[in-house]
Motif scaffolding. Structure first.
Motif, mmCIF file in Angstrom:
data_model
loop_
_atom_site.group_PDB
_atom_site.id
_atom_site.type_symbol
_atom_site.label_atom_id
_atom_site.label_comp_id
_atom_site.label_asym_id
_atom_site.label_seq_id
_atom_site.Cartn_x
_atom_site.Cartn_y
_atom_site.Cartn_z
ATOM 1 N N ILE A 176 -0.987 3.020 1.000
ATOM 2 C CA ILE A 176 -0.995 2.294 2.271
ATOM 3 C C ILE A 176 0.054 1.181 2.263
ATOM 4 C CG2 ILE A 176 -2.378 0.764 3.736
ATOM 5 C CD1 ILE A 176 -4.837 2.377 2.878
ATOM 6 N N SER A 177 0.134 0.445 1.154
ATOM 7 C CA SER A 177 1.106 -0.654 1.084
ATOM 8 C C SER A 177 2.538 -0.119 1.138
ATOM 9 C CB SER A 177 0.894 -1.476 -0.190
ATOM 10 O OG SER A 177 1.270 -0.739 -1.339
ATOM 11 N N SER A 178 2.786 1.025 0.493
ATOM 12 C CA SER A 178 4.121 1.623 0.561
ATOM 13 C C SER A 178 4.459 2.035 1.990
ATOM 14 C CB SER A 178 4.207 2.838 -0.369
ATOM 15 O OG SER A 178 4.074 2.452 -1.726
ATOM 16 N N ALA A 179 3.461 2.553 2.703
ATOM 17 C CA ALA A 179 3.684 2.925 4.099
ATOM 18 C C ALA A 179 3.996 1.703 4.954
ATOM 19 C CB ALA A 179 2.456 3.656 4.637
ATOM 20 N N VAL A 180 3.301 0.599 4.670
ATOM 21 C CA VAL A 180 3.561 -0.638 5.414
ATOM 22 C C VAL A 180 4.977 -1.136 5.153
ATOM 23 C CG1 VAL A 180 2.891 -3.079 5.606
ATOM 24 C CG2 VAL A 180 1.131 -1.308 5.525
ATOM 25 N N ILE A 181 5.405 -1.089 3.879
ATOM 26 C CA ILE A 181 6.773 -1.496 3.540
ATOM 27 C C ILE A 181 7.785 -0.596 4.247
ATOM 28 C CG2 ILE A 181 8.456 -1.616 1.660
ATOM 29 C CD1 ILE A 181 6.173 -2.471 -0.179
ATOM 30 N N SER A 218 9.001 -7.039 11.446
ATOM 31 C CA SER A 218 9.520 -6.443 10.216
ATOM 32 C C SER A 218 9.215 -7.316 9.007
ATOM 33 C CB SER A 218 11.027 -6.233 10.347
ATOM 34 O OG SER A 218 11.584 -5.786 9.126
ATOM 35 N N PHE A 219 9.442 -8.617 9.144
ATOM 36 C CA PHE A 219 9.211 -9.516 8.017
ATOM 37 C C PHE A 219 7.757 -9.510 7.572
ATOM 38 C CE2 PHE A 219 7.505 -13.758 6.997
ATOM 39 C CZ PHE A 219 7.971 -13.856 5.695
ATOM 40 N N PHE A 220 6.832 -9.615 8.516
ATOM 41 C CA PHE A 220 5.419 -9.695 8.128
ATOM 42 C C PHE A 220 4.911 -8.367 7.560
ATOM 43 C CE2 PHE A 220 5.419 -13.507 10.877
ATOM 44 C CZ PHE A 220 4.853 -14.394 9.981
ATOM 45 N N LEU A 221 5.453 -7.255 8.032
ATOM 46 C CA LEU A 221 5.101 -5.978 7.410
ATOM 47 C C LEU A 221 5.589 -5.933 5.962
ATOM 48 C CD1 LEU A 221 5.905 -3.502 10.330
ATOM 49 C CD2 LEU A 221 3.650 -3.962 9.365
ATOM 50 N N LEU A 222 6.822 -6.365 5.733
ATOM 51 C CA LEU A 222 7.360 -6.393 4.370
ATOM 52 C C LEU A 222 6.585 -7.371 3.496
ATOM 53 C CD1 LEU A 222 11.208 -6.339 5.099
ATOM 54 C CD2 LEU A 222 9.829 -4.471 4.179
ATOM 55 N N LEU A 223 6.238 -8.527 4.044
ATOM 56 C CA LEU A 223 5.497 -9.525 3.264
ATOM 57 C C LEU A 223 4.138 -8.983 2.840
ATOM 58 C CD1 LEU A 223 5.503 -12.441 2.188
ATOM 59 C CD2 LEU A 223 4.416 -13.140 4.333
ATOM 60 N N ALA A 224 3.468 -8.282 3.752
ATOM 61 C CA ALA A 224 2.162 -7.712 3.410
ATOM 62 C C ALA A 224 2.309 -6.645 2.320
ATOM 63 C CB ALA A 224 1.516 -7.112 4.656
ATOM 64 N N GLY A 225 3.313 -5.771 2.454
ATOM 65 C CA GLY A 225 3.511 -4.731 1.449
ATOM 66 C C GLY A 225 3.901 -5.288 0.106
ATOM 67 N N PHE A 226 4.822 -6.234 0.104
ATOM 68 C CA PHE A 226 5.229 -6.855 -1.158
ATOM 69 C C PHE A 226 4.085 -7.666 -1.759
ATOM 70 C CE2 PHE A 226 9.924 -6.980 0.358
ATOM 71 C CZ PHE A 226 10.051 -5.635 0.065
ATOM 72 N N GLY A 227 3.266 -8.284 -0.899
ATOM 73 C CA GLY A 227 2.122 -9.043 -1.386
ATOM 74 C C GLY A 227 1.170 -8.174 -2.184
ATOM 75 N N PHE A 228 1.006 -6.911 -1.754
ATOM 76 C CA PHE A 228 0.175 -5.983 -2.527
ATOM 77 C C PHE A 228 0.826 -5.692 -3.871
ATOM 78 C CE2 PHE A 228 -0.738 -1.772 -4.081
ATOM 79 C CZ PHE A 228 -2.117 -1.683 -3.999
ATOM 80 N N LYS A 229 2.120 -5.428 -3.878
ATOM 81 C CA LYS A 229 2.795 -5.035 -5.110
ATOM 82 C C LYS A 229 2.755 -6.131 -6.169
ATOM 83 C CE LYS A 229 3.869 -1.023 -3.456
ATOM 84 N NZ LYS A 229 3.147 0.197 -3.921
ATOM 85 N N ILE A 230 2.784 -7.393 -5.738
ATOM 86 C CA ILE A 230 2.742 -8.490 -6.712
ATOM 87 C C ILE A 230 1.334 -9.038 -6.893
ATOM 88 C CG2 ILE A 230 5.131 -9.130 -6.234
ATOM 89 C CD1 ILE A 230 4.105 -11.479 -4.586
ATOM 90 N N ALA A 231 0.355 -8.412 -6.225
ATOM 91 C CA ALA A 231 -1.054 -8.823 -6.323
ATOM 92 C C ALA A 231 -1.249 -10.287 -5.948
ATOM 93 C CB ALA A 231 -1.599 -8.566 -7.728
ATOM 94 N N ALA A 232 -0.730 -10.660 -4.787
ATOM 95 C CA ALA A 232 -0.911 -12.017 -4.275
ATOM 96 C C ALA A 232 -2.010 -12.002 -3.225
ATOM 97 C CB ALA A 232 0.395 -12.539 -3.663
ATOM 98 N N VAL A 256 2.828 -7.558 -16.017
ATOM 99 C CA VAL A 256 4.119 -8.220 -16.218
ATOM 100 C C VAL A 256 5.292 -7.443 -15.614
ATOM 101 C CG1 VAL A 256 3.324 -9.455 -18.269
ATOM 102 C CG2 VAL A 256 4.349 -7.210 -18.546
ATOM 103 N N VAL A 257 5.389 -6.143 -15.882
ATOM 104 C CA VAL A 257 6.552 -5.378 -15.415
ATOM 105 C C VAL A 257 6.436 -5.039 -13.937
ATOM 106 C CG1 VAL A 257 7.908 -3.277 -15.734
ATOM 107 C CG2 VAL A 257 6.952 -4.456 -17.722
ATOM 108 N N SER A 258 5.305 -4.487 -13.545
ATOM 109 C CA SER A 258 5.130 -4.125 -12.139
ATOM 110 C C SER A 258 5.197 -5.351 -11.242
ATOM 111 C CB SER A 258 3.792 -3.399 -11.959
ATOM 112 O OG SER A 258 3.617 -2.983 -10.627
ATOM 113 N N LYS A 259 4.546 -6.419 -11.652
ATOM 114 C CA LYS A 259 4.574 -7.651 -10.865
ATOM 115 C C LYS A 259 5.978 -8.250 -10.835
ATOM 116 C CE LYS A 259 1.104 -10.441 -11.485
ATOM 117 N NZ LYS A 259 0.343 -10.439 -10.208
ATOM 118 N N GLY A 260 6.651 -8.278 -11.993
ATOM 119 C CA GLY A 260 8.001 -8.825 -12.043
ATOM 120 C C GLY A 260 8.977 -8.047 -11.184
ATOM 121 N N ALA A 261 8.843 -6.709 -11.152
ATOM 122 C CA ALA A 261 9.714 -5.892 -10.308
ATOM 123 C C ALA A 261 9.510 -6.228 -8.840
ATOM 124 C CB ALA A 261 9.441 -4.414 -10.556
ATOM 125 N N GLY A 262 8.269 -6.509 -8.471
ATOM 126 C CA GLY A 262 8.005 -6.912 -7.089
ATOM 127 C C GLY A 262 8.710 -8.199 -6.721
#
Length: 505
Positions: A176-181, A218-232, A256-262
């Motif tokens: 779902i987060s990838s779709a949002v991004i 666009s920005f808020f969609l990206l922020l929500a998707g990236f927020g999932f990837k970094i677990a914020a 560490v790696v997945s979060k850092g990549a985000g």
């Protein structure tokens, strides 16, 4: 024959880290078919570690590039910013693989599942692609390569209900987060007609009044998707279940790696796409920074408060990671300028410290698990009397997590807080201080168990490889604590404004 799918043969060396991981993943997957029985997993693990180290050598050679190198039609960028992130990712992966060699057994992952080790390679490859991406397409390819491989790794313990549950939640919410991004990216492409980050920014600056509302969407969609990837927070609820269900080294890798990549991805996109975009009617750039600051505050507050009531060590570290995602977001919200041009250095310094202290904490947990303990915080009871040197190393890790002197975590938080003050983000600095004080309670609950709870159990036998992993992290944490300015100066020399802003030299 002078080019290879848009890549000049002379530029193959510029993609040394990525090509090393690709070749190693293919070779090890074929080797796994021919190796017999139980012997294959350990051998594949050591070969995976060798491949990661070789890729790290190639990434280290890129630290000294005189000028950024744009390849693949300017969709991929080799520069100091990307090279340093790649080294962090490869270092985190190497520690996770090393931890796996000392902790994975038949109970965790069946012996015939050799792909457990070489799945680290495509996952890390995705992170490297994210660090160097200068185009929405390559960016999304790297994101999905990391994500899909991580879904499989989380579900490696197929016989355990928690692993199945964590993998199911991860793949559903991750999809779902990838779709949002992707939806947010589609707005950028629709407004600008290009996927190149440099070109997108130029078009948005000249047409802010025409597309103002859509830029916000666009920005808020990206922020929500990236927020999932970094677990914020509030996009973090998947993290405790996934960390608890995954094998301990995989949890460390995700932390560490997945979060850092985000964060590498977020820094590239937000600072390149939305920098300088705005008008009197649509102050987009300032609203972007404000929104990131609010997300940082929410992550710091919610992560630390929810961690207070956790008794499972993995879930506690997952929520600690949510809070640390908030700390790492503060430099993103602190805009660069004449009085503050080191926000990327602050982020990288703390990300290095975060990598060391989190892998160290997971390594200590793996030692306890191997000794017959559970994942509960109470399994550390009397640990000082059962394994005094290992307990001493864990104390250093806890001090760094709590942000106390003289550790890398302390100076990492200090530099971020000073940067927030320099940019007049006093409210973020105040929240950092307040939430760091709150975190002392649950971090020191671990120390209390180790020193103030007696146990009748026998001394703990610390596996050599796990002990090495823990002490590598402890030594790195102390080096950053005793020599912080040297580390920060080194980061400053490597990362240049023209690199991470994708500007020409």
């Amino acid at each position: 024959m002078e080019t290879f799918h848009g890549l000049e043969w002379s530029q193959l060396a510029d993609m040394g880290p990525e090509l090393t991981l690709v070749i190693a993943a293919v070779v090890l997957s074929l080797l796994d078919l021919f190796l017999p029985g139980r012997a294959n997993r350990a051998l594949l693990g050591w070969l995976t570690l060798v491949a990661v180290v070789i890729a790290g050598v190639f990434a280290a050679l890129q630290l000294g590039v005189d000028a950024p190198i744009d390849i693949l039609g300017q969709s991929y960028r080799v520069d100091g910013f990307a090279a340093l992130f790649k080294l962090i990712f490869l270092g985190g992966t190497a520690l996770a693989v090393l931890m796996s060699l000392g902790s994975i057994n038949e109970e965790n992952v069946p012996h015939h599942v050799g792909e457990y080790y070489y799945f680290y390679l495509p996952a890390t490859l995705g992170a490297l692609i994210m660090a160097s991406s200068a185009d929405l397409i390559t960016l999304f390819v790297g994101l999905e390569l990391l994500s899909i491989t991580s879904y499989v790794m989380v579900g490696m313990r197929k016989k355990q209900l928690a692993s199945n549950e964590g993998a199911f939640k991860y793949i559903v919410l991750g999809g779902i987060s990838s779709a949002v991004i992707l939806y947010g990216m589609s707005f950028l492409y629709g407004m600008t007609g290009t996927t190149n980050l440099m070109e997108i920014n130029a078009v948005l600056q000249s047409s802010t009044d025409s597309f103002g509302a859509l830029i916000y969407v666009s920005f808020f969609l990206l922020l929500a998707g990236f927020g999932f990837k970094i677990a914020a927070a509030p996009f973090h609820n998947w993290a405790p279940d996934v960390y608890q269900g995954a094998p301990t080294p995989v949890s460390a890798f995700l932390a560490v790696v997945s979060k850092g990549a985000g964060f590498a991805l977020l820094f590239r996109v937000f600072y390149r796409v939305f920098d300088g975009v705005g008008s009197s009617e649509y102050p987009i750039q300032y609203d972007v920074l404000l929104a990131v600051g609010v997300l940082a505050a929410a992550a710091m507050i919610i992560g630390n408060i929810q961690a207070l009531r956790q008794t499972n060590m993995k879930r506690l570290l997952a929520l600690s990671g949510v809070a640390n995602a908030g700390y790492l977001l503060v430099p993103v919200a602190s805009y660069y300028g004449l009085v503050h041009y080191t926000n990327v250095s602050e982020l990288m310094f703390y990300l290095i410290a975060y990598t060391l202290m989190n892998v160290g904490a997971f390594a200590a947990l793996a030692i306890v698990e191997r000794a017959g303990g559970s994942e509960d915080v109470k399994s550390f009871a009397g640990f000082y009397y059962r394994a005094p040197w290992t307990a001493a190393g864990m104390v250093v890790i806890v001090l760094s997590l709590a942000g106390l002197p003289v550790t890398g975590g302390f100076f990492g938080k200090l530099y971020i807080m000073l940067g927030a003050v320099e940019t007049h983000k006093y409210w973020l600095a105040a929240i950092m201080i307040g939430t760091s004080v709150i975190s002392l309670y649950y971090y020191f609950s671990i120390v209390r168990q180790m020193f103030m709870r007696s146990t009748e159990e026998n001394p703990v036998r610390v596996p050599v490889i796990l002990g090495i992993t823990l002490w590598l992290c402890v030594i790195g944490t102390l080096v950053m604590g005793f020599y912080p300015q040297g580390v920060l100066d080194g980061i400053d020399q490597v990362t240049k404004l023209s690199d991470w802003m994708l500007l020409p030299q």
